[in-house]
Design an enzyme around this catalytic site. Sequence first.
Site, PDB file in Angstrom:
ATOM      1  N   ASP A  27      67.658  62.266  43.940  1.00 53.26           N
ATOM      2  CA  ASP A  27      68.074  60.893  44.236  1.00 53.26           C
ATOM      3  C   ASP A  27      69.537  60.905  44.669  1.00 53.26           C
ATOM      4  O   ASP A  27      70.401  61.387  43.933  1.00 53.26           O
ATOM      5  CB  ASP A  27      67.898  60.020  42.992  1.00 53.26           C
ATOM      6  N   ASP A 122      66.517  57.663  50.481  1.00 57.16           N
ATOM      7  CA  ASP A 122      67.481  58.356  49.620  1.00 57.16           C
ATOM      8  C   ASP A 122      66.873  59.047  48.409  1.00 57.16           C
ATOM      9  O   ASP A 122      67.601  59.487  47.508  1.00 57.16           O
ATOM     10  CB  ASP A 122      68.569  57.383  49.157  1.00 57.16           C
ATOM     11  N   GLU A 123      65.559  59.181  48.362  1.00 55.51           N
ATOM     12  CA  GLU A 123      64.978  59.903  47.227  1.00 55.51           C
ATOM     13  C   GLU A 123      63.629  60.511  47.589  1.00 55.51           C
ATOM     14  O   GLU A 123      62.948  60.059  48.509  1.00 55.51           O
ATOM     15  CB  GLU A 123      64.832  58.992  46.008  1.00 55.51           C
TER      16      GLU A 123
END
Length: 569
Positions: A27, A122-123
């Site tokens: 993350d 983003d993860e």
Amino acid sequence: MSTAPRNAAAKRDWGHDETGCTVLHIDMDAFYASLEIARHPELRGKPVIIGWPGPRSVVSAANYEARKYGVNSAMPMVRARQLCPGGAYVRVDMPYYREMSKRIFNEVFRQVTDQIEQVSVDEGYMDVSSALLRWKSPSIIGAWIRAQVAARFHITCSVGIAANKLVAKMASTNAKPDGMLLIPKARHAEFVQMMPLRGIPGIGPSLEKRLNEWGVKTVAELAEMDETALLQATRSKITAHNLYLAARGQDERPIVTHAPEKSIGAEITFEQDTRNFEKVRELLHHCSNEVTHTLRQKGLVARTVNVKLRFADMSYSTKAHTLERPIDTAAAMYPESAALLKAMLGMPTDASDDTPLPREIRLAGVSASSLSAKGSTPVQLTIDDLLAGDSAAGSGGENHDGDNGNNNAAYQGATKRRSHNARKGGGDTVDDRANGSTRDGNVSGHPTADGHMNNTIARLEYGTTAEAAIGSSQWHGSRSDEPAKVADTAAAPAATSAENGPHISAHCNAGVKKNASTSPGENREERIRTAETVLDAVRERYGTGAATLGLEHGDWKAKQIANNSKPED
């Protein structure tokens, strides 16, 4: 970036037994803000807030310095400015964030394994079981990823390592910022049960409140309930089973590397609540453009059109209509969304633009579902299509007398009949209500059988480029001399676009050649698709803000463009 609650006591050494811990959750830390700081080093050390200006804008992201002032994601921008007046406020630049996300996944994550499930920009999750022969241990992989992201992109990320997705995600959340946490398999239950209820991904305010009413306030208390009690509390067998497993640190979900998209949508909030029918209709028009553009990019078609409205009192309503044939053009989606809008608000189908809406609208949007790959989706011809084809074949290339010509009459007849069938219940309509009311009854798939409405939409939406690519005779009545007209009218935009870029010229010329060889009345949908593909090429060459060509409603589109991501003065 995760906003789930954390337990400071969880950020400690849980042991070094990595047996079976082959799932990593990575993350990025304050991804948007960190990327802006990386390309604007002068912002380092300052509170950075990402979002659009305006009274109704919300915070898209905030770095850790901004959070010290109480600023968080999804907070109204007005409130953020009150809490942190000295912060650096930066406009959203989604194309840049997506490009950097793509690079991180390709240049770093995929150097380890291709078993990756990307859940957002983003993860993502990684299954590193097949990479251990080379990398030796999951911890070595996690440390390498963190070092590479920092060295190449000048941002940080947090890594959670566990035996399943649930615990790995919770571990990365509690490792933030810029940390790594390994939870041995034997200690999964202990780790999970020290968390508050909201620490479990998927438990939101509504479910938390329902569990609180049953006297459950922590995951440890949740673990004391059996599935029968959880079923009574949640009223969902699936939710009860998942919560039963989660409270014990268990998760049955596999890593999904290629999850098919279920829906594609676009929605926009008005600057001020409105009862102006024309404004709402124009917004739906813009959203239809966005959704169908994405469908064509991904090679998909959709059979269900969904419209969402949020009202001034924050209640919302959705309504969907399933079509007989799949679509991927705004020319087909926009009339459907306009018809759904009228049905949701109980308006007559012939309501004019100056008709005030019965309720104030705060937000409106369009989405497409029931998706399938265009190349593998069969389209069954209707009787009207076959009649149109027979009429075209029998014309022998000679002109026909009459206002619209036989082919156009066949198409208009098909339109009227489909509209009639839909009103009688021939099309499936889904009415999903939540805190808002909608009108029962099916929605006509075609709000009007008037071919001139399509002409107006085409000119409004695409300008002369689309009319040339489709052929002006398509809009004013099909005649047997149509191929020559299409070739003549399409030649001008093709020549003009050649000066601006070969990519656009190629699309235009391809449309001309295809249309020139198409028989009268055949593949009208393909002609529309060709025109919209030309516009896709214009977007790629000049950006999505090419409003001067009549591609978009500029006021809406301008908010989607982040040409200048530098801090505001």
